[in-house]
Write an enzyme that holds these catalytic residues in place. Structure first.
Site, PDB file in Angstrom:
ATOM      1  N   HIS A 334       0.802  -1.224   0.000  1.00 11.56           N
ATOM      2  CA  HIS A 334       0.000   0.000   0.000  1.00 11.56           C
ATOM      3  C   HIS A 334       0.834   1.273   0.000  1.00 11.56           C
ATOM      4  CE1 HIS A 334      -3.903  -2.039   0.883  1.00 11.56           C
ATOM      5  NE2 HIS A 334      -3.106  -2.917   1.464  1.00 11.56           N
ATOM      6  N   ARG A 511      -6.285  11.463   5.834  1.00  8.66           N
ATOM      7  CA  ARG A 511      -5.318  11.654   6.906  1.00  8.66           C
ATOM      8  C   ARG A 511      -4.406  12.841   6.588  1.00  8.66           C
ATOM      9  NH1 ARG A 511      -4.683   7.814  11.194  1.00  8.66           N
ATOM     10  NH2 ARG A 511      -2.820   9.031  11.702  1.00  8.66           N
ATOM     11  N   LYS A 516       0.328  14.469   1.251  1.00  9.90           N
ATOM     12  CA  LYS A 516      -1.029  14.759   0.748  1.00  9.90           C
ATOM     13  C   LYS A 516      -1.240  16.257   0.490  1.00  9.90           C
ATOM     14  CE  LYS A 516      -2.881  10.645   3.091  1.00  9.90           C
ATOM     15  NZ  LYS A 516      -3.452   9.775   2.044  1.00  9.90           N
ATOM     16  N   THR A 618      -8.756   6.210  -1.966  1.00  7.88           N
ATOM     17  CA  THR A 618     -10.082   5.610  -2.124  1.00  7.88           C
ATOM     18  C   THR A 618     -11.143   6.686  -1.869  1.00  7.88           C
ATOM     19  OG1 THR A 618      -9.813   4.797   0.140  1.00  7.88           O
ATOM     20  CG2 THR A 618      -9.547   3.199  -1.645  1.00  7.88           C
TER      21      THR A 618
HETATM   22  C1  26Q Z   1       3.065   0.487  10.562  1.00  6.35           C
HETATM   23  C2  26Q Z   1       3.942   0.145  11.587  1.00  6.35           C
HETATM   24  C3  26Q Z   1       3.742   0.626  12.874  1.00  6.35           C
HETATM   25  C4  26Q Z   1       2.641   1.415  13.131  1.00  6.35           C
HETATM   26  C5  26Q Z   1       1.764   1.745  12.124  1.00  6.35           C
HETATM   27  C6  26Q Z   1       1.981   1.294  10.831  1.00  6.35           C
HETATM   28  C7  26Q Z   1       1.050   1.647   9.740  1.00  6.35           C
HETATM   29  C8  26Q Z   1      -0.323   1.608   9.936  1.00  6.35           C
HETATM   30  C9  26Q Z   1      -1.191   1.958   8.927  1.00  6.35           C
HETATM   31  C10 26Q Z   1       1.520   2.034   8.497  1.00  6.35           C
HETATM   32  C11 26Q Z   1       0.627   2.387   7.486  1.00  6.35           C
HETATM   33  C12 26Q Z   1      -0.735   2.335   7.691  1.00  6.35           C
HETATM   34  C13 26Q Z   1      -1.728   2.695   6.682  1.00  6.35           C
HETATM   35  C14 26Q Z   1      -1.465   2.896   5.403  1.00  6.35           C
HETATM   36  C15 26Q Z   1      -2.513   3.284   4.452  1.00  6.35           C
HETATM   37  O1  26Q Z   1      -3.638   3.541   4.828  1.00  6.35           O
HETATM   38  N1  26Q Z   1      -2.197   3.338   3.159  1.00  6.35           N
HETATM   39  C16 26Q Z   1      -3.189   3.706   2.161  1.00  6.35           C
HETATM   40  O2  26Q Z   1      -3.809   2.531   1.679  1.00  6.35           O
HETATM   41  C17 26Q Z   1      -4.900   2.838   0.825  1.00  6.35           C
HETATM   42  C18 26Q Z   1      -5.581   1.536   0.457  1.00  6.35           C
HETATM   43  O3  26Q Z   1      -4.800   0.817  -0.441  1.00  6.35           O
HETATM   44  C19 26Q Z   1      -4.433   3.609  -0.400  1.00  6.35           C
HETATM   45  O4  26Q Z   1      -5.561   3.974  -1.134  1.00  6.35           O
HETATM   46  C20 26Q Z   1      -3.650   4.854   0.016  1.00  6.35           C
HETATM   47  O5  26Q Z   1      -3.092   5.463  -1.113  1.00  6.35           O
HETATM   48  C21 26Q Z   1      -2.556   4.458   1.000  1.00  6.35           C
HETATM   49  O6  26Q Z   1      -1.900   5.623   1.483  1.00  6.35           O
END
Ligand code: 26Q
Length: 777
Positions: A334, A511, A516, A618
């Site tokens: 992602h 977010r 962004k 999304t």
């Molecule tokens: C990782 C390690 C420790 C703590 C937190 C995390 C962590 C948690 C959530 C790292 C990333 C996320 C979330 C990422 C995310 O939401 N990415 C988004 O995913 C969407 C669905 O595919 C895409 O549409 C977005 O472009 C992308 O930013």
């Protein structure tokens, strides 16, 4: 079979009577929610059980995700059951407005896009009869609740989402599993949430694990010391699923996070092995024939070594176990941003999950012997994405451009060795929640025109295209106006700001992150404000710029951007000179439920990340389906949105990936600042006292113009794209004046949304990755 709504109402009344001794009309929102939830759970139990038993012996897929942003379930469950309107009616007849359930809190067991995608996928799999179960974690506290203080700073509050109970899950203590750590063993207790399909009897399951201590209290030990030790053990276990990590796209290597990930991985696999054995016996050599497992990013990637560990414990050798894991798992990426890829320090990992580290090292040794140059472990660090590509069948990106960047750039060396493993699965969103539920007015208008329910076959929505005439556009515009009026009420109630529904609604909700570029949007608004004041901008349609975003609590720059926007909002909203032309609102606590109000009211959808940074997005799809035009870059799914809806119906600006790559090295942000007077005037408000300024805002200013020791100036190219952004933004604004022409563009977006149903996405996963078929009922 259809559901008997009258029975559900009667059960609700009975439950309220015997639990709280209240009538329907006397019940609080929370009481009503609990009672109604339980009544619906009873009503669906047969269908839910049938779905489980039908699938015992067929090939199934499992989605493992650390996040499920399911939001508020009561309306969407009634909606998917096809009984929302009838239930509203029955309650209204009894003097109860179901709108009081707007007070029920969201289950925000996710941060943003990745977690909401998981929720949309579950909805789509259930609705398309695809046998997909979800595994996740039942955090006691979901994503924090956000408010702004008098300074405009974000404040976080604990999100105790289940404090009034959680009627939408059953605790299944009999399926509890043990998860072992070197210094303690914890229980993972499953809570099952029904995933109700729309237009089908099918009900799938989301199983969420909650950590508890093996022995809550040692009642044999009566002295204080043991009592406290018993409580310590209880807390240590419960700590693991206490809270969702609020980071989104920056990676943090925390011990507790490894524990969370391991519990999710181990509990889910133990559960799958139990189910496998009960259906197929103790010969595990056919495991991969019956189960496909999708890893939602690398957060559950420890499931790979854990499966190998569990199979070896059952007597399988390493090579065979490796082979089984390789066939079982696939991985969705992602993000392309290096800082977000999970890399665990092996010593840290070894102190928490030593056997997992041993297996990861064996995997690394095997890889290095087969493919010199590739690695899973390097510099005593485990690279979880590499692990997931190597020990998996497929790896996919989430939009075409993103999947291409994975092959060309992020995982280039892997693509050279395993080209057949790389796929694309462009994201989608569920049209039930993001059209039917949140915009019944638009849904009704479309249904009336195309003459059928399109919500479980979004391809039909393209039938609208030849019907777009002035008459339909007028009807669309009137629906949009209605949704704006409704949003104005919500915003007045929650934020205390009165908005005018005749304004253009220009929306950026997502977010908060530097990439962004909410700051670029804010600077353009300040620029517009000054130009309205000095009279140099005359051809301007009155506009409200609406922001909604949470910042990770430790992300100082993101928090400084929130503060800055709140301060310019205060300045602008209090200036009578522009009162009839310009408003700025940053809503508090943007979440799923707020999105359901904001998105249907939007005219302009801001999707403005520099090309090559947003994997997909999304929210862009949700806004498109509700008839907002995209003001965006050629990034993520914007590329495909514009391809479907036509460039002429959207506002595309900014440099492309190739252009940015070509400019990168010699990019000099300050040069642009020096020659663009208007932009300079806007940027200077970060430091010149136009609005109250603090050190963090000064830091933003320097990050834009001077850079830091870790990034060159303006890492996300705000200044580079600014001029073309402003042109596109003002063009969209002027175009709005021709209400028919603008409404036509909006409708073209609605009618071109078919591709962005997550039903399409999930079918592609089922066919091209999991190799499973829908189950007929
Ligand atoms: C990782 C390690 C420790 C703590 C937190 C995390 C962590 C948690 C959530 C790292 C990333 C996320 C979330 C990422 C995310 O939401 N990415 C988004 O995913 C969407 C669905 O595919 C895409 O549409 C977005 O472009 C992308 O930013």
């Amino acid at each position: 079979m259809s559901y008997n709504c009258l029975n559900i109402v009667k059960w609700t009344e009975a439950k309220l009577k015997y639990t709280y001794d209240v009538t329907l009309r006397e019940a609080s929102a929370q009481e009503l929610h609990e009672a109604l939830g339980e009544a619906v759970m009873m009503a669906i139990s047969d269908n839910w059980n049938n779905a489980k038993h039908t699938r015992m012996h067929t090939r199934k897929a499992y989605y493992i995700s650390a996040e499920y942003l399911i939001g508020r379930l009561v309306y969407s469950n009634l909606y998917n059951l096809g009984i929302l309107d009838e239930m509203k009616q029955l309650f209204a007849e009894r003097g109860v407005d179901l709108a009081i359930l707007e007070d029920i809190e969201d289950a925000a067991l996710g941060n943003g896009g990745l977690g909401r995608l998981a929720a949309c996928f579950l909805d789509s799999a259930a609705s398309t009869d695809i046998p997909l179960s979800g595994y996740g974690l039942r955090y006691k506290f979901g994503l924090f609740k956000q408010s702004f203080d008098a300074n405009g700073s974000q404040k976080e509050n604990a999100d105790d989402w289940s404090k009034f109970g959680d009627p939408w899950s059953y605790r299944r203590y009999n399926h509890t599993v043990k998860v072992e750590f070197p210094d303690h063993t914890v229980l993972a207790v499953p809570y099952d949430v029904p995933v109700i399909g729309y237009g089908t009897q099918n009900i799938n399951t989301l199983r969420l694990w909650q950590c508890e201590a093996e022995e809550e209290l040692d009642f044999n030990a009566f002295n204080d010391q043991d009592y406290l030790r018993a409580l310590t053990q209880k807390n240590k276990a419960e700590d693991i699923t206490r809270v969702l990590y609020p980071n989104d796209s920056t990676w943090e290597g925390k011990r507790l996070r490894i524990k969370q990930q391991y519990v999710l991985s181990s509990a889910s696999l133990q559960d799958m092995l139990r189910v496998y054995k009960s259906a197929h016996g103790s010969d595990l050599s056919h495991f991969a024939q019956f189960y496909a497992v999708q890893l939602n990013d690398t957060h559950p990637a420890m499931a790979i070594p854990e499966l190998i560990r569990l199979l070896m414990k059952e007597g399988m050798d390493f090579e065979q176990s490796f082979d089984m894991a390789q066939k079982t798992f696939s991985y969705t990426n992602h993000t392309v941003m290096g800082e977000a890829l999970e890399k665990w320090d092996l010593d840290l990992m070894r102190s928490v999950v030593p056997e997992i580290v041993d297996i990861i090292c064996r995997i690394d040794a095997k890889l290095r012997s087969e493919h010199p140059g590739l690695f899973v472990v390097q510099d005593n660090t485990a690279h979880m994405a590499n692990l997931s590509i190597y020990v998996g069948s497929y790896v996919n990106g989430v939009a075409q451009i993103h999947s291409q960047i994975l092959k060309d750039d992020v995982f280039r060396q892997w693509y050279e060795v395993f080209p057949e493993r790389f796929q694309n699965k462009t994201n989608g969103v569920t049209p039930r929640r993001w059209m039917g539920l949140c915009n019944p007015e638009l849904t009704q208008l479309i249904k009336y025109r195309i003459g059928s329910d399109f919500l479980n076959d979004l391809d039909k929505i393209s039938n609208l295209k030849p019907m777009i005439d002035d008459d339909l556009v007028r009807q669309f515009n009137s629906v949009k106006r209605q949704k704006k009026e409704q949003l104005c009420e919500v915003i007045y109630k929650r934020e205390g700001v009165r908005l005018n529904p005749d304004f253009v609604f220009d929306v950026q909700v997502k977010r908060l992150h530097e990439y962004k570029r909410q700051l670029m949007n804010a600077l353009s608004v300040v620029d517009i404000y000054f130009r309205l004041k000095d009279g140099s901008l005359t051809d301007f349609q009155p506009t409200v710029y609406l922001f909604g975003a949470k910042s990770a609590p430790g992300y100082a720059r993101a928090k400084a951007v929130i503060r800055y926007i709140n301060r310019i909002a205060r300045m602008i909203n209090n200036d009578p000179d522009v009162a009839d032309k310009l408003k700025v609102v940053f809503v508090q606590n943007y979440n799923c439920s707020y999105a359901e109000h904001i998105i249907p009211a939007a005219d302009i959808s801001e999707q403005i990340s520099p090309a090559g940074t947003e994997a997909s997005g999304t929210g862009n799809m949700k806004l498109m389906l509700n008839g907002a035009v995209t003001l965006g870059t050629l990034d993520g799914a914007n590329v495909e949105i514009v391809k479907e809806a036509g460039r002429e119906n959207n506002y595309i600006f900014g440099h492309t990936v190739d252009e940015i790559n070509a400019i990168k090295e010699s990019y000099y942000a300050r040069g642009i600042y020096e020659v663009n007077d208007r932009l300079r005037r806007a940027i200077d408000t970060l430091v010149d006292g136009t609005v109250p300024t603090d050190d963090d805002q000064k830091e933003l200013y320097h990050a834009l113009l001077d850079g830091t020791h870790w990034h060159k100036a303006d890492h996300y190219f705000l200044l580079l794209d600014y001029a073309s952004y402003m042109d596109a933004k003002l063009q969209a604004n002027r175009d709005y004046a021709d209400r028919l022409a603008f409404g036509r563009k909006c409708l073209m977006n609605v009618a071109s949304g078919a591709k962005f149903s997550s039903d399409r996405t999930i079918r592609q996963y089922a066919q091209e990755i999991w190799h499973i078929e829908p189950t007929q009922y």
